[in-house]
Design an enzyme around this catalytic site. Structure first.
Site, PDB file in Angstrom:
ATOM      1  N   HIS A  52      71.350  47.504   8.847  1.00 47.79           N
ATOM      2  CA  HIS A  52      70.586  46.733  10.054  1.00 47.79           C
ATOM      3  C   HIS A  52      69.461  46.169   9.807  1.00 47.79           C
ATOM      4  O   HIS A  52      68.613  45.095  10.822  1.00 47.79           O
ATOM      5  CB  HIS A  52      70.115  48.080  11.147  1.00 47.79           C
ATOM      6  CG  HIS A  52      68.924  48.461  10.844  1.00 47.79           C
ATOM      7  ND1 HIS A  52      69.264  50.150   9.908  1.00 47.79           N
ATOM      8  CD2 HIS A  52      67.605  48.672  10.994  1.00 47.79           C
ATOM      9  CE1 HIS A  52      68.148  50.704  10.079  1.00 47.79           C
ATOM     10  NE2 HIS A  52      67.509  49.880   9.955  1.00 47.79           N
ATOM     11  N   ASP A  72      76.148  51.916   8.097  1.00 51.30           N
ATOM     12  CA  ASP A  72      74.589  51.618   7.913  1.00 51.30           C
ATOM     13  C   ASP A  72      74.182  50.901   6.588  1.00 51.30           C
ATOM     14  O   ASP A  72      72.916  51.517   6.946  1.00 51.30           O
ATOM     15  CB  ASP A  72      73.972  52.323   8.883  1.00 51.30           C
ATOM     16  CG  ASP A  72      72.553  51.043   9.569  1.00 51.30           C
ATOM     17  OD1 ASP A  72      72.695  50.255   9.345  1.00 51.30           O
ATOM     18  OD2 ASP A  72      71.660  52.141   9.444  1.00 51.30           O
ATOM     19  N   SER A 129      62.859  50.953   6.205  1.00 51.42           N
ATOM     20  CA  SER A 129      64.421  51.004   6.409  1.00 51.42           C
ATOM     21  C   SER A 129      65.281  50.285   5.381  1.00 51.42           C
ATOM     22  O   SER A 129      64.900  49.609   4.247  1.00 51.42           O
ATOM     23  CB  SER A 129      64.497  50.647   7.478  1.00 51.42           C
ATOM     24  OG  SER A 129      65.147  50.589   8.468  1.00 51.42           O
TER      25      SER A 129
END
Length: 352
Positions: free
Chosen positions: A72, A102, A182
């Site tokens: 993402h 992911d 992230s």
């Protein structure tokens, strides 16, 4: 005047070296040591598209510039710029993505001599163990936070790129993780990467960290990364069922895909999967997460019961394998409720 003057003598402020030396030379097994070691293999990733962009973190895997991050972070497309620990920048291109996990691998252009991260084993983690998170929260590169492993095998439902559901058994930590973290490393006190920071729980009153962060275990992430580097595509295990939450927990099978691993093992619609190995199944999402943590084509043991949870039997299943080109999509009704999990990438508003 901030400091009183001494009568006639030269008085001033003096500084002293630390008595133990630990503030200067980090000792193995400390947060300082872990941060220093892992920071040399952690990079900042900025993605800018025509109208928007994102910022996240990555983990260096090789001296020539393979970097592991979250899908993402880079999935929206655009120009990828990577800032190295020494402040220099490189452009990068996408090697491959794994939407179901992911995860993504990018390759820096013209890179050499980078310091690869030392990867540990998430299978050896224990609840209460100290960990360190490194990343670029809100664009603040190289930020270090510390905490503990709060729980293991926590089932996480998060909305991935393009709204696709991503379900995994995560490492829960109270180390502060915020927007921009992230794709960054969660490391043990030996400085070994044991997870990839991916999602946080937020609520309507607080959009940032509330002490509930989650990382993808490195045992899974390293397998996926190796496959992406070697072939550009990752694989995922396949059981071959759709289902719903059971009335008293567990997962009820709605349908079995013909020719799938479940079909070959004799699983039937209406039956309930109670355990995967020795671990209880609490919901259909939990079943998906537990299956996903296995290696494709591996053998697992399921405890299967009737719709009421009785007449339990043991079933050995050899999982199938399929290319990971789309996220897991079990029964869509499971994802219609509001999801408290969010992905902590730093969104940026682009110029029009």
């Amino acid at each position: 005047m901030l400091i009183a003057e001494g009568g006639g003598t030269n008085s001033g402020i003096t500084q002293h070296d630390p008595v133990t030396g630990t503030q200067v030379n980090a000792q193995v097994g400390t947060v300082q040591f872990a941060a220093g070691k892992a920071s040399s293999s952690t990079v900042d990733i900025t993605v800018r598209g025509a109208r928007s962009g994102s910022e996240g973190t990555g983990v260096v895997l090789s001296p020539d510039g393979y970097v592991l991050t979250n899908n993402h972070v880079i999935g929206s497309g655009g120009e990828i710029t990577v800032t190295l620990p020494d402040g220099t920048t490189r452009t990068a291109s996408v090697v491959g993505t794994s939407p179901s996990y992911d995860l993504a691998v990018i390759k820096l252009n013209g890179a050499s001599g980078l310091t690869p991260a030392e990867l540990g084993k998430s299978s050896t983690l224990a609840v209460g163990q100290s960990v360190v998170a490194i990343g670029s929260p809100l664009g603040l590169e190289g930020t270090v936070t510390s905490g503990i492993v709060s729980a293991l095998n926590r089932t996480v439902d998060v909305q991935g790129e393009n709204g696709q559901p991503v379900i995994y058994n995560g490492i829960q930590t109270d180390a502060s993780i915020n927007s921009g973290n992230s794709g960054g490393p969660l490391v043990n006190l030996d400085g070994q990467v044991i997870g990839i920071n991916t999602s946080i729980v937020s609520n309507s009153k607080a959009s940032g960290n509330i002490g509930l962060g989650f990382a993808i275990p490195i045992d899974t992430a390293s397998r996926v990364a190796n496959e992406l580097i070697n072939g550009g595509v990752a694989t995922k295990p396949q059981l071959g069922v759709t289902g719903t939450n059971g009335q008293s927990g567990a997962a009820t099978i709605s349908s079995v895909v013909p020719g799938s691993a479940a079909d070959k093992a004799g699983l039937k619609a209406g039956e309930t999967i109670v355990k995967v190995g020795n671990r209880a199944v609490s919901s259909f999402s939990d079943l998906v997460a537990q299956i996903s943590s296995n290696v494709p084509a591996s053998k697992i043991n399921l405890t299967v019961a009737d719709s009421a949870g009785g007449n339990q039997r043991q079933v050995e299943v050899t999982l199938g394998s399929e290319q990971d080109k789309a996220a897991e999509t079990p029964d869509d009704s499971l994802f219609q409720q509001q999801n408290p999990y969010t992905s902590p990438d730093g969104g940026m508003q682009g110029e029009r």
